[in-house]
Design a protein around this motif. Structure first.
Motif, PDB file in Angstrom:
ATOM      1  N   ALA A   1       5.290  -4.403  -0.897  1.00 37.90           N
ATOM      2  CA  ALA A   1       5.971  -4.512   0.395  1.00 37.90           C
ATOM      3  C   ALA A   1       4.992  -4.318   1.543  1.00 37.90           C
ATOM      4  O   ALA A   1       3.996  -3.607   1.409  1.00 37.90           O
ATOM      5  CB  ALA A   1       7.090  -3.474   0.477  1.00 37.90           C
ATOM      6  N   LYS A   2       5.287  -4.943   2.671  1.00 31.48           N
ATOM      7  CA  LYS A   2       4.400  -4.862   3.845  1.00 31.48           C
ATOM      8  C   LYS A   2       4.169  -3.433   4.303  1.00 31.48           C
ATOM      9  O   LYS A   2       3.064  -3.072   4.678  1.00 31.48           O
ATOM     10  CB  LYS A   2       4.939  -5.722   4.982  1.00 31.48           C
ATOM     11  N   ASP A   3       5.207  -2.598   4.257  1.00 27.82           N
ATOM     12  CA  ASP A   3       5.026  -1.211   4.693  1.00 27.82           C
ATOM     13  C   ASP A   3       4.099  -0.458   3.737  1.00 27.82           C
ATOM     14  O   ASP A   3       3.348   0.422   4.154  1.00 27.82           O
ATOM     15  CB  ASP A   3       6.371  -0.492   4.840  1.00 27.82           C
ATOM     16  N   VAL A   4       4.109  -0.819   2.456  1.00 24.82           N
ATOM     17  CA  VAL A   4       3.198  -0.207   1.484  1.00 24.82           C
ATOM     18  C   VAL A   4       1.777  -0.700   1.732  1.00 24.82           C
ATOM     19  O   VAL A   4       0.815   0.072   1.685  1.00 24.82           O
ATOM     20  CB  VAL A   4       3.638  -0.530   0.032  1.00 24.82           C
TER      21      VAL A   4
ATOM     22  N   THR B   1       0.352  -1.515   4.454  1.00 22.16           N
ATOM     23  CA  THR B   1      -0.275  -0.891   5.624  1.00 22.16           C
ATOM     24  C   THR B   1      -0.849   0.486   5.292  1.00 22.16           C
ATOM     25  O   THR B   1      -1.734   0.967   5.979  1.00 22.16           O
ATOM     26  CB  THR B   1       0.734  -0.750   6.786  1.00 22.16           C
ATOM     27  N   LYS B   2      -0.370   1.098   4.213  1.00 23.90           N
ATOM     28  CA  LYS B   2      -0.838   2.428   3.821  1.00 23.90           C
ATOM     29  C   LYS B   2      -1.988   2.381   2.807  1.00 23.90           C
ATOM     30  O   LYS B   2      -2.559   3.411   2.481  1.00 23.90           O
ATOM     31  CB  LYS B   2       0.319   3.226   3.211  1.00 23.90           C
TER      32      LYS B   2
END
Length: 124
Positions: A73-76, A78-79
């Motif tokens: 996922a995109k939010d993952v 970014t981390k």
């Protein structure tokens, strides 16, 4: 990072429709109904990977082949500072768990021979 790598919970796509895979990083399993996890791999771009896969010859021989896949996922994303390292760890974890047979075999290479009747395709 915790990611569900159970093939039963992954989106699935018929291998002949691999052009419909997302152009995103993730992990994938190739198999069929009888043996759902015959091969496990990783990709920075799932779609691109399966249009030029080095095991294409072997995948084409799997009757009713499917691809199970998990996109990060995109939010993952970014981390994550080192995407390749994370994907490799997930791939290794999955291979260790499922022990897919094709991951332990050499890649079949196709040889094109010119004969009197045209091009002959052979594998070694």
């Amino acid at each position: 990072m915790k990611l569900n790598l159970n093939y039963r919970d992954m989106p699935v796509l018929s291998y002949i429709h691999r052009r419909e895979l997302p152009s995103a990083p993730g992990i994938y399993y190739v198999g069929n109904h009888d043996c759902p996890v015959m091969y496990i791999g990783l990709a920075h771009n799932l779609k691109k990977r399966h249009l030029t896969h080095h095991r294409q010859v072997q995948f084409d021989k799997i009757q009713n082949a499917v691809i199970y896949y998990r996109v990060l996922a995109k939010d993952v994303l970014t981390k994550i500072s080192n995407l390749r390292e994370v994907l490799m760890r997930l791939e290794k974890q999955s291979i260790s768990y499922y022990k897919p047979p094709l991951n332990y075999t050499p890649v079949l290479k196709s040889i094109y021979l010119q004969g009197k009747k045209g091009v002959i395709l052979r594998f070694r």
